[in-house]
Design an enzyme around this catalytic site. Sequence first.
Site, PDB file in Angstrom:
ATOM      1  N   ASN A  44       0.867  -1.182   0.000  1.00  0.00           N
ATOM      2  CA  ASN A  44       0.000   0.000   0.000  1.00  0.00           C
ATOM      3  C   ASN A  44       0.905   1.232   0.000  1.00  0.00           C
ATOM      4  O   ASN A  44       1.506   1.558   1.017  1.00  0.00           O
ATOM      5  CB  ASN A  44      -0.898  -0.035   1.255  1.00  0.00           C
ATOM      6  CG  ASN A  44      -1.749   1.216   1.387  1.00  0.00           C
ATOM      7  OD1 ASN A  44      -1.799   2.058   0.486  1.00  0.00           O
ATOM      8  ND2 ASN A  44      -2.421   1.354   2.519  1.00  0.00           N
TER       9      ASN A  44
ATOM     10  N   LYS B  55       0.051   4.230  -0.178  1.00  0.00           N
ATOM     11  CA  LYS B  55      -0.598   5.413   0.427  1.00  0.00           C
ATOM     12  C   LYS B  55      -0.402   6.626  -0.497  1.00  0.00           C
ATOM     13  O   LYS B  55      -0.467   6.458  -1.708  1.00  0.00           O
ATOM     14  CB  LYS B  55      -0.065   5.632   1.849  1.00  0.00           C
ATOM     15  CG  LYS B  55      -0.161   4.346   2.683  1.00  0.00           C
ATOM     16  CD  LYS B  55       0.099   4.531   4.140  1.00  0.00           C
ATOM     17  CE  LYS B  55      -0.071   3.186   4.846  1.00  0.00           C
ATOM     18  NZ  LYS B  55       0.097   3.259   6.281  1.00  0.00           N
TER      19      LYS B  55
ATOM     20  N   HIS C  68      -9.492   1.432   5.524  1.00  0.00           N
ATOM     21  CA  HIS C  68      -8.149   1.552   6.104  1.00  0.00           C
ATOM     22  C   HIS C  68      -8.205   2.497   7.295  1.00  0.00           C
ATOM     23  O   HIS C  68      -8.979   3.448   7.309  1.00  0.00           O
ATOM     24  CB  HIS C  68      -7.168   2.074   5.041  1.00  0.00           C
ATOM     25  CG  HIS C  68      -5.755   2.004   5.503  1.00  0.00           C
ATOM     26  ND1 HIS C  68      -5.203   2.958   6.328  1.00  0.00           N
ATOM     27  CD2 HIS C  68      -4.780   1.081   5.290  1.00  0.00           C
ATOM     28  CE1 HIS C  68      -3.943   2.614   6.593  1.00  0.00           C
ATOM     29  NE2 HIS C  68      -3.668   1.484   5.976  1.00  0.00           N
TER      30      HIS C  68
ATOM     31  N   GLU D   1      -6.424   4.856   8.181  1.00  0.00           N
ATOM     32  CA  GLU D   1      -6.237   6.284   7.876  1.00  0.00           C
ATOM     33  C   GLU D   1      -7.527   6.887   7.312  1.00  0.00           C
ATOM     34  O   GLU D   1      -7.819   8.060   7.536  1.00  0.00           O
ATOM     35  CB  GLU D   1      -5.047   6.448   6.919  1.00  0.00           C
ATOM     36  CG  GLU D   1      -3.729   6.259   7.663  1.00  0.00           C
ATOM     37  CD  GLU D   1      -2.647   5.526   6.889  1.00  0.00           C
ATOM     38  OE1 GLU D   1      -2.703   5.515   5.647  1.00  0.00           O
ATOM     39  OE2 GLU D   1      -1.745   4.965   7.537  1.00  0.00           O
TER      40      GLU D   1
ATOM     41  N   GLU E  59      -5.236  -4.678  10.783  1.00  0.00           N
ATOM     42  CA  GLU E  59      -4.185  -3.674  10.917  1.00  0.00           C
ATOM     43  C   GLU E  59      -4.388  -2.908  12.223  1.00  0.00           C
ATOM     44  O   GLU E  59      -5.152  -1.932  12.258  1.00  0.00           O
ATOM     45  CB  GLU E  59      -4.239  -2.688   9.741  1.00  0.00           C
ATOM     46  CG  GLU E  59      -4.007  -3.327   8.398  1.00  0.00           C
ATOM     47  CD  GLU E  59      -3.394  -2.338   7.397  1.00  0.00           C
ATOM     48  OE1 GLU E  59      -2.369  -2.680   6.817  1.00  0.00           O
ATOM     49  OE2 GLU E  59      -3.928  -1.235   7.226  1.00  0.00           O
TER      50      GLU E  59
ATOM     51  N   ILE F  96       0.668   0.721  12.874  1.00  0.00           N
ATOM     52  CA  ILE F  96       0.809   1.290  11.533  1.00  0.00           C
ATOM     53  C   ILE F  96       1.787   2.454  11.538  1.00  0.00           C
ATOM     54  O   ILE F  96       1.572   3.461  12.215  1.00  0.00           O
ATOM     55  CB  ILE F  96      -0.564   1.744  10.978  1.00  0.00           C
ATOM     56  CG1 ILE F  96      -1.504   0.535  10.839  1.00  0.00           C
ATOM     57  CG2 ILE F  96      -0.403   2.470   9.650  1.00  0.00           C
ATOM     58  CD1 ILE F  96      -2.896   0.883  10.359  1.00  0.00           C
ATOM     59  N   GLY F  97       2.875   2.280  10.800  1.00  0.00           N
ATOM     60  CA  GLY F  97       3.847   3.357  10.643  1.00  0.00           C
ATOM     61  C   GLY F  97       4.617   3.686  11.913  1.00  0.00           C
ATOM     62  O   GLY F  97       5.258   4.728  12.007  1.00  0.00           O
TER      63      GLY F  97
ATOM     64  N   SER G  75       3.733  -2.143  10.254  1.00  0.00           N
ATOM     65  CA  SER G  75       5.183  -2.229  10.444  1.00  0.00           C
ATOM     66  C   SER G  75       5.772  -3.586  10.036  1.00  0.00           C
ATOM     67  O   SER G  75       6.656  -4.117  10.713  1.00  0.00           O
ATOM     68  CB  SER G  75       5.567  -1.886  11.895  1.00  0.00           C
ATOM     69  OG  SER G  75       5.206  -0.544  12.184  1.00  0.00           O
TER      70      SER G  75
ATOM     71  N   GLY H 145       5.036   1.325   4.634  1.00  0.00           N
ATOM     72  CA  GLY H 145       6.370   1.919   4.465  1.00  0.00           C
ATOM     73  C   GLY H 145       7.367   1.038   3.724  1.00  0.00           C
ATOM     74  O   GLY H 145       8.036   1.496   2.788  1.00  0.00           O
TER      75      GLY H 145
HETATM   76  P1  13P Z   1       3.187   0.382   7.635  1.00  0.00           P
HETATM   77  O1  13P Z   1       3.681  -0.900   7.004  1.00  0.00           O
HETATM   78  O2  13P Z   1       3.935   1.595   7.147  1.00  0.00           O
HETATM   79  O3  13P Z   1       3.137   0.283   9.119  1.00  0.00           O
HETATM   80  O4  13P Z   1       1.674   0.596   7.135  1.00  0.00           O
HETATM   81  C1  13P Z   1       0.785  -0.447   7.227  1.00  0.00           C
HETATM   82  C2  13P Z   1      -0.435  -0.103   6.482  1.00  0.00           C
HETATM   83  O5  13P Z   1      -1.167   0.799   6.840  1.00  0.00           O
HETATM   84  C3  13P Z   1      -0.725  -0.863   5.256  1.00  0.00           C
HETATM   85  O6  13P Z   1      -1.999  -0.607   4.778  1.00  0.00           O
END
Ligand code: 13P
Length: 254
Positions: free
Chosen positions: A10, A12, A98, A100, A170, A175-176, A216, A238
């Site tokens: 992804n 993003k 998602h 976000e 997730e 995440i991130g 992550s 990422g």
């Molecule tokens: P990261 O791998 O950057 O943590 O993001 C995960 C994510 O949101 C995939 O949709």
Amino acid sequence: MAKIAYFIGNWKMNHGISEARSYFERFLPEISKVDLSRKVVGIAPPFTSLAFARKLTEGSPVKLCAQNACFAEKGAYTGEVSPLMLKELGVEYVILGHSERRHIFGETNELIKKRVKGVYQAGLTPILCVGETLEERRLGNTFLVVSEQLKQGLSELEKVEEGRLIIAYEPVWAIGTGVNATPEQAEEVHSFLRDLLASMYGKELAQAIPILYGGSVTPENIADLIKEPNVDGVLVGGASLDPEKFLKIVSVAI
Ligand code: 13P
């Protein structure tokens, strides 16, 4: 039965067309060397890179994914993208709900379930994302939150055919952040989601619905995560932005 593993990158809001070009120039020659007999590899570029990504990936094993889609086929929905338009571009999978979208843009289960239905009806495969915040986990509400997101997200689907639905767990706190769920934490929620799917659709179909982990994921932690019996793949943010890192993740032994 041997497991089929999904690896979805992804991007993003990253990689416009010029970055997408250099990415695929590095990624495509290498992906063709990876044994993909039991793996599905997909990339979800931003909307503006989709058509270009289609051109570059045509004839390659890379599946094209989108990061969201409208519930309607067409009409007065400024800023939205129709699932039929995505289908016309060669998109196969659409990430929906998602974290976000939920937490930054205020998308609710009410809206997400309509998107899931629209995408499904257009013949695309929804990847429905669920996951709890750190606060919700601390309060012991993880199962409550993900079951609500799952049940509501799927509530408008009259039926689910095999191969037409993917779930992604997730956890928002992973995440991130560089802090991934441990394989045990992921497995605990995945097996809970599997049981829930079995109660909705029966055991056999539930077994055939891939449940991906996201948060992550790196070349360093993929091997342990993918070993878990209910982890059928990963949704990578990422680390998918770097073709070498994503290739390492995809190349993991399964
Ligand atoms: P990261 O791998 O950057 O943590 O993001 C995960 C994510 O949101 C995939 O949709």
